[in-house]
Structures are given as C-alpha cells and as structure tokens.
Enzyme design. Structure first.
Site, mmCIF file in Angstrom:
data_model
loop_
_atom_site.group_PDB
_atom_site.id
_atom_site.type_symbol
_atom_site.label_atom_id
_atom_site.label_comp_id
_atom_site.label_asym_id
_atom_site.label_seq_id
_atom_site.Cartn_x
_atom_site.Cartn_y
_atom_site.Cartn_z
ATOM 1 N N GLY A 193 -5.367 2.477 -7.360
ATOM 2 C CA GLY A 193 -6.016 3.592 -6.689
ATOM 3 C C GLY A 193 -6.488 3.234 -5.292
ATOM 4 O O GLY A 193 -6.572 2.077 -4.916
ATOM 5 N N ASP A 194 -6.763 4.246 -4.526
ATOM 6 C CA ASP A 194 -7.475 4.143 -3.247
ATOM 7 C C ASP A 194 -8.088 5.534 -3.080
ATOM 8 O O ASP A 194 -8.263 6.246 -4.076
ATOM 9 C CB ASP A 194 -6.503 3.750 -2.119
ATOM 10 C CG ASP A 194 -7.230 3.263 -0.860
ATOM 11 O OD1 ASP A 194 -7.567 2.078 -0.804
ATOM 12 O OD2 ASP A 194 -7.478 4.069 0.061
ATOM 13 N N LYS A 220 0.870 -1.191 0.000
ATOM 14 C CA LYS A 220 0.000 0.000 0.000
ATOM 15 C C LYS A 220 0.894 1.224 0.000
ATOM 16 O O LYS A 220 2.034 1.166 0.474
ATOM 17 C CB LYS A 220 -0.857 0.019 1.266
ATOM 18 C CG LYS A 220 -2.092 0.865 1.150
ATOM 19 C CD LYS A 220 -3.210 0.058 0.555
ATOM 20 C CE LYS A 220 -4.440 0.865 0.264
ATOM 21 N NZ LYS A 220 -5.576 -0.028 -0.062
ATOM 22 N N SER A 274 -8.200 -6.111 -10.128
ATOM 23 C CA SER A 274 -6.884 -5.567 -10.483
ATOM 24 C C SER A 274 -5.939 -6.687 -10.914
ATOM 25 O O SER A 274 -5.171 -6.535 -11.871
ATOM 26 C CB SER A 274 -6.255 -4.853 -9.278
ATOM 27 O OG SER A 274 -6.702 -3.520 -9.202
HETATM 28 N N1 GLU Z 1 -7.179 0.148 -2.831
HETATM 29 C C1 GLU Z 1 -7.947 -0.983 -3.204
HETATM 30 C C2 GLU Z 1 -7.971 -2.010 -2.088
HETATM 31 O O1 GLU Z 1 -7.949 -1.660 -0.964
HETATM 32 C C3 GLU Z 1 -7.510 -1.571 -4.526
HETATM 33 C C4 GLU Z 1 -6.121 -2.092 -4.549
HETATM 34 C C5 GLU Z 1 -5.711 -2.607 -5.916
HETATM 35 O O2 GLU Z 1 -6.530 -2.693 -6.806
HETATM 36 O O3 GLU Z 1 -4.528 -2.930 -6.037
HETATM 37 O O4 GLU Z 1 -8.068 -3.212 -2.262
#
Ligand code: GLU
Length: 450
Positions: free
Chosen positions: A165-166, A126, A382
């Site tokens: 994204g987040d 992350k 993803s």
């Molecule tokens: N931020 C999103 C999650 O918490 C997506 C992470 C991603 O697609 O890599 O899973």
C-alpha cells in the site's frame, strides 16, 4: 562539486525535463553522496550513477473500470521496477489523482535506498495510478483494483516484485488486489503483496509499522542528544496511517502529538491526540474523507485553523512532516528555522523541497533526519511479512515489534557511521544516502554490467 556528479546532474536535467519530482530526488541524493563518489573511482568506471538513475523497467498501462451507473472510466496505471540488485522489487502502490510518471519514479528511486537501509533483501519499486479514490463507492474501488491487477499480474510475484500500500491503498484495496491475483493465477501465492489482512497472511504490526518505526528512530536521535521522548510535544502534518502510528507510539512513550493537519487546514489539540477514542476517530475520519481533518476539531472541541499549515509554531519540540511530498517549501523552512525548534524529522517521502532542506540543514541549532531512513520501518515490516509468508508462519506482535525496533536502531547507527566515515559529523541526511547507496552499489558492481 565533483565533476562526475556534475555531469550526471546535467544529463538528468536534460533527459527528465518533464519529471520535476524525479529530478529533485536524484539531485538531492547525488549531492549527498558526493564524498563517497569522490573517494571511489570505480563507480565512474562502472557508470554506476546513470545505472542507478535509469530504472530497470517501467510499466505503464491502461486501466478501465465501470462506475455504479455502468459508465466506463479510463485511468493510467504504473509499476516501476527501479532496482533489483539486492532483492525482489518492493514498494507500495499509490492511488491518487496527481500520480504521474515523475511521482512514481521519484518514489521508486527513494524506495531503492530506503529498502537497502532496512538490511533486508528487497529491491526498490513503486506503482500506482491517477485513479482518484475520493468519493468512490466500495464497489467502484473493487472494480478498479480488479482491473488494475488484471493489467499487472504477469509482471509481479513473490520473488519478482511485491507491491504493497501507499496513499489511497490500504488493507481493503490490498484485499481486492490479492483476490484478483489469486483468481487469475489459480495459486495461493500470498507473498506477492504485503499489507494484507491477517486472515490471509498479513503481519501483525504492519499497519502501525511506519509510524512506530519513525518514533523509534526519533528516540535514537534524542538519545544521541542526551535527550528523551518523555514529555515531548510533536507537530505532525497529515492524519493518515503514518501520522496515526506516530500518535499511537508517541502516546505509549509519554510524548504527545498536539498538531496534525489535512489539505483543509490544521488542528491544535494541546491535550494530545492520544486516547483510544481520538485515535480510532482519526482512522475513521481518514476512511470517510481524505481531504478534511476539520471534523476532529468539532468532535473533540479544539482549535481548527482553516487553509493554513502550522510550520513555525513554537509550542512543539519536534516537527514531523508526515503528509505528502513537498509539504515544506522554502518559506515554511524559514519559519521552522526561526521557531527555535531543534528536531525536524522527515517522515513522508520527500516532504521537503531541496532548497528548504538545504536551509534547514544549515541551521546550526537543528537536527534534520531524512525520510528514507525514518519511514523505512513500514517497508521493513513488509519484508518481515514476506518472510512469514514464505515460512507459512505468523510471528507474534512482540516478535515483529522487537525486530522493527532493532531495525530502526540499526538504520540510525549505520547512517551515523557512514557520515562519520566521510568526516561529516552527525549528518543523518548524508549518512542515510551514503549507507543506502553503498549497499546497492556493491551489489550492482558484484553482479557485473547490465
Ligand atoms: N509505501 C510504503 C513505503 O513507502 C510501504 C512500501 C511497502 O511496504 O512495500 O515504504
């Protein structure tokens, strides 16, 4: 409590006193996996818990950018490569004012087990920055993204670490980040990021995936209870991308979201937030202003309650916290418990404080599902985007959606089985933690000590 777990928790408290969110996530996880630890002495022999809790590495860097007046600003950027035992590190980037090391680490920790649950080969990571996108022009956001990527690009790659994204990072930001990566590397390596636009390797259904996946998971829970989605009323906190996906899928399956909320208060729309016009408006509203959902009430002529949360209302069948961490504290949990509502389905990462979660799990009339299972469809799609990029193909909407649906069914099934294996009954929280943990632990043990 198991002594090994107790010792580990004591150590964590000592080491990470200044990282409350991270300690919170670790503690909840360790309590959950206790039955598995107690049965398997090899975990202690391999010092597995400390190895799971200390990230493989964490980058922290300066990001400087100029605003539209030419003035320089300096933010801190992060990328935490938490655990790569089952695949390249994978997880989103969060751009939000309150981002710090504790928040990035809790998210990366959660991500590790969530990603394992998808059944796809992705490790946990992350990143993000304390950059505040609110009120910034598009050009400012672009310059920030370019500077952020310039600091990060050496440490990521399609087989190394794949950000996405987040909060505060949507398709637009991913575009700016990818553009800068391509410019720096001189190669077209679009497997380095997910959540991309369709014109350069994005996947169909990715924007909807987290919300759709959450509703598919909810559907499995309802089936387990001989219940159905049809006619169900849902209260969703938040009005971001994830809440939007839930609203859309719920409408398709004859359920309706009647509450949503923002930092400014909550909306009650008894007709359901379910028409194309309403859903499109929410996306627009979010783009323009991530702090206020009140304009929806004005536009669609419904109730807005300022400065309050809707936890405790009785005219819903399902609660889905889909906004932000620690949205539901102990007092809210009591209201939810007292409301008589049966289903509490976490969607945002760690939306419930630990005391609130224990309380809700102790309410015998309630079913509680944990976010690391419920929201795994986002990162799951993803991983499907990564597969499409490496095959240089794009799959149809139906193909991606049916894989997502299958994935969510499996996650529910595996969580259920893991809980049953340890005699815990239909405990989706413990089951998800144990199932995710077991996969990561096995890969770590098989790869030897490091
Ligand atoms: N931020 C999103 C999650 O918490 C997506 C992470 C991603 O697609 O890599 O899973």
């Amino acid at each position: 409590m198991n002594q090994y777990i107790k010792n580990t928790i004591d150590l964590i408290y000592d080491m990470y006193r200044t990282q409350p969110e991270f300690v919170q996530a670790v503690e909840e996880f360790l309590f959950s996996i206790e039955p598995a630890i107690a049965k398997h002495p090899e975990y202690e022999k391999n010092d597995l818990l400390m190895r799971l809790v200390i990230p493989e590495r964490l980058f922290k860097f300066r990001v400087v950018w100029t605003d539209d007046q030419g003035k320089a600003h300096t933010n801190t950027g992060y990328r935490c490569q938490f655990n790569g035992a089952i695949g390249p590190y994978k997880g989103g980037l969060r751009f939000q004012k309150n981002v710090n090391e504790s928040i990035i680490k809790f998210l990366a920790f959660e991500q590790t087990f969530k990603n394992a649950l998808t059944g796809l080969p992705i490790g946990g990571g992350k990143g993000g920055s304390d950059f505040d996108p609110a009120g910034k022009s598009e050009a400012e956001i672009m310059r920030f993204c370019q500077s952020y990527m310039t600091a990060l690009y050496r440490y990521i790659g399609a087989d190394v670490d794949v950000p996405a994204g987040d909060m505060g990072v949507s398709q637009r930001e991913i575009g700016f980040l990818f553009g800068q990566y391509r410019r720096l590397k001189g190669n077209f390596e679009n497997g380095v990021l997910t959540g991309k636009g369709l014109s350069y390797g994005g996947s169909l259904i990715r924007p909807e995936a987290t919300g759709y996946g959450a509703v598919y998971y909810l559907d499995e829970v309802l089936k387990h209870e001989n219940d159905t989605l049809k006619g169900k009323r849902i209260g969703v906190s938040g009005y971001g991308n994830v809440a939007w996906g839930i609203m859309k899928k719920a409408a398709e399956l004859d359920a309706k979201v009647i509450y949503m909320s923002g930092p400014d208060g909550y909306i009650r729309d008894p007709d359901g937030i379910n028409t194309k016009e309403k859903l499109d408006y929410i996306l627009q509203m979010r783009m323009n202003d991530p702090m206020h959902c009140k304009p929806y009430a004005e536009k669609f002529n419904c109730e807005f309650v300022e400065g309050k949360k809707f936890w405790g209302v009785k005219d819903v069948d399902i609660y889905m916290p889909a906004a932000v961490q620690n949205d539901v504290g102990f007092e809210s949990a009591k209201l939810i418990g007292d409301s008589g509502v049966k289903y509490y389905i976490e969607v945002a990462n760690m939306p419930t404080t630990n005391d609130a979660l224990s309380y809700l799990r102790s309410c015998s009339h309630m079913i509680v599902a944990p976010s690391k299972a419920v929201n795994a469809g986002g990162v799951g799609v993803s991983a499907l985007e990564m597969s499409q990029n490496s095959e240089r193909l794009s799959w149809s909407k139906e193909e991606v959606d049916s894989q997502l649906h299958r994935m969510m069914k499996n996650i529910h099934e595996e969580s259920m089985k893991a809980a049953e294996t340890y005699g815990l009954g239909y405990d989706l929280v413990a089951g998800a933690n144990i199932a995710g943990f077991t996969k990561v632990a096995r890969a770590m043990i098989e790869q030897g000590l490091f």
